[in-house]
Write an enzyme that holds these catalytic residues in place. Sequence first.
Site, short mmCIF file in Angstrom:
data_model
loop_
_atom_site.label_atom_id
_atom_site.label_comp_id
_atom_site.label_asym_id
_atom_site.label_seq_id
_atom_site.Cartn_x
_atom_site.Cartn_y
_atom_site.Cartn_z
N TYR A 437 -0.99 -8.46 4.53
CA TYR A 437 -1.45 -9.35 3.46
C TYR A 437 -2.13 -10.59 4.05
O TYR A 437 -3.33 -10.73 4.00
CB TYR A 437 -0.28 -9.74 2.55
CG TYR A 437 -0.72 -10.55 1.35
CD1 TYR A 437 -1.27 -9.92 0.25
CD2 TYR A 437 -0.59 -11.94 1.33
CE1 TYR A 437 -1.71 -10.65 -0.85
CE2 TYR A 437 -1.01 -12.68 0.23
CZ TYR A 437 -1.57 -12.03 -0.85
OH TYR A 437 -2.00 -12.76 -1.94
N SER A 518 -4.90 -7.08 -3.15
CA SER A 518 -5.31 -8.41 -3.55
C SER A 518 -5.95 -9.12 -2.35
O SER A 518 -6.95 -8.64 -1.82
CB SER A 518 -4.12 -9.18 -4.12
OG SER A 518 -4.53 -10.33 -4.80
N ASP A 609 -7.44 -5.79 -14.95
CA ASP A 609 -7.10 -6.74 -13.90
C ASP A 609 -7.92 -8.01 -14.12
O ASP A 609 -9.09 -8.08 -13.76
CB ASP A 609 -7.41 -6.16 -12.52
CG ASP A 609 -6.92 -7.06 -11.39
OD1 ASP A 609 -6.51 -8.20 -11.69
OD2 ASP A 609 -6.94 -6.63 -10.22
N HIS A 651 -3.43 -6.16 -12.41
CA HIS A 651 -3.35 -6.48 -10.99
C HIS A 651 -2.12 -5.86 -10.34
O HIS A 651 -2.05 -5.78 -9.12
CB HIS A 651 -3.32 -8.00 -10.82
CG HIS A 651 -3.68 -8.47 -9.45
ND1 HIS A 651 -4.90 -8.20 -8.86
CD2 HIS A 651 -2.98 -9.19 -8.52
CE1 HIS A 651 -4.94 -8.73 -7.66
NE2 HIS A 651 -3.79 -9.32 -7.42
#
Length: 681
Positions: A437, A518, A609, A651
């Site tokens: 991430y 993301s 999203d 999302h």
Amino acid sequence: MGSVAGDAARLSYPPTRRDDSVIDMYHGVPVTDPYRWLEDPESEDTKEFVASQVELAESVLAGCFDRENLRHEVTRLFDHPRHGAPFRRGDKYFYFHNSGLQAQSVLYVQDSLDGEAEVLLDPNALSKDGTVALSTYSVSKDGKYIAYGLSESGSDWVTIRVMNIADKQTLSDKLSWVKFSSISWTHDGKGFFYGRYPAPREVELDAGTETNINLNHEIYYHVVGSDQSEDILCWKDPEHPKYSFGASVTEDGKYIILGTYEGCDPVNKLYYCEICTLPQGIEGFKETKGMLPFVKLIDNFDAQYHVVANDGDEFTFLTNRNAPKNKLVRVDIKKPELWTDILPEHERDVLESADAVNGNQLLRSPVDGKTWTCNLTSAIPEMKIFREISVPGFDRTNFEVKQIFVNSKDGTKIPMFIMSKRDIELDGSHPTLLYGYGGFNISLTPSFSVSRVVLCKNMGFVVCVANIRGGGEYGEEWHKAGARAMKQNCFDDFIACAELLISAGYTSYRQLCIEGGSNGGLLIAACVNQRPDLFGCALAHVGVMDMLRFHKFTIGHAWTTDYGCSDNEEEFHWLIKYSPLHNVRRPWEQSFVNCCQYPAIMLLTADHDDRVVPLHSLKLLATLQYVLCTSIEDTPQVNPIIGRIDVKSGHGAGRPTKKMIDEVADRYSFMANMLDASWTE
């Protein structure tokens, strides 16, 4: 120039219109945007593009041999009862429970911890397909009411309703256009604070599919039983339309705390309002039309201040002021000249949270899949297991997890967790999944995952999680080392972890898949652009792919604190260097030793999203297919590049169980097929 999936025939990609006349000028630098038209989700051209890509993806997935094996086994292991920790309000106890495969968890209420539980709120009864989710809730101090927020199809938009707990009847209260909001009751039980945006101009709107920028967040107080039009405006700041706010009532009910945020950085202003000083109470401001008289305790964005507890006017805060790993401080808010450290910053460990319990104690609870009870009144607190989650068919002794440290490009040691079957031979033969991430001060800490267990158990995967810079694992310094001008560190860290997995004998580049969502989707796409020779497959979920225009859509402007903004000349030059959309290159025209093409790629997005809007993935998908596949004859690009575009999803939050399982089956069967991993019982 073969494919990692073997000598497969090249895909036939649908034709996509390209408009090279769309050119933006950024500080004297022309940048083309040939798929700008994909930014309009309602246009017929966009709908046709999406439909053709869905058809293409399904044709590829239909040929993935282990799709149904994965779906069946993940479903089997997912089918186990799960309980949340109970909490008390008034004289009642509340907890969430899922019997196994229910689309959404159910909220139960009981008179005591061992009393008979009754269903209070079942989101599964609100939609046939489970796409209405409970996204936020708050029970009044006396346990009389519950205010709860429902989101539809995964959108960030929330509608708040109110229920009388005694008779389980939903009241007429309905609060719309709520987003990024908590619910905080005043202790008299008359009403609560919440945050919302002005209603959109469009009358007919499928909430969650729009891309309009979110501006002018406001805090309101709602009185139970009244219409939303009568709600009391408590705070707004039209001079700073991008600010967002949060209002909460202290545990003693004495103060309203207002936090102001200018983005996603861990910094905030903090104001307070003493309720007893309001002559006519909060409701008196309905007539005056004025905002609440907040006192400015912290009026800058130098640090984060989070209320832990208060004893009258004396407050305890968790803060990162001069303490990147956080500390606890105490101050009399009526005499704010003196701040005292009561728990100094630790030399090594990050203080993530602190809670006051039993009046004057702090309690840290273990995270191990169990729910515990603890009697804090005894001299030596005694802990007992209250509930324990058990997954039938899962034996943890068959697996091992270890943490190693990887030297990044600049010598920084990057922690990485590696999960596999016990005692595997490091011969470079194992299919491997590397997840990351690296952003927004978010820490990736160990957690249980059914899908990852299935990959290890049934397909021999090694599953790795890299704690790269940009996250919060080592505090704010670690975060800042992977943000803004330093963002390239994130990609260097992740690439170093991938190289280590190969050099240490876990896997080979042909058998290595990378995955992230993301900000992690950005990570995956950027790493593929920079090192297409290093990976056999890439799964990028709901990624931020257009780094020059992300701030123009929904809440994207809040991310400039982590990325920067192309409106600023210096920051534009940071962004253009790694923006996935603007750095797709033909690797066969570059000097890569092992590579002649991009790895197999699946970009995942969803129609609702409204956090990272689908246009990011759609524009990158069109660009990848054009540059690598359709723009030249006999392209060396044989590995497929597809998009999985879900409907009635957002999302990620609130996704029903079946949709989660279906996506796991799709993305991991695609991965397994591309890496030539085989299924074993």
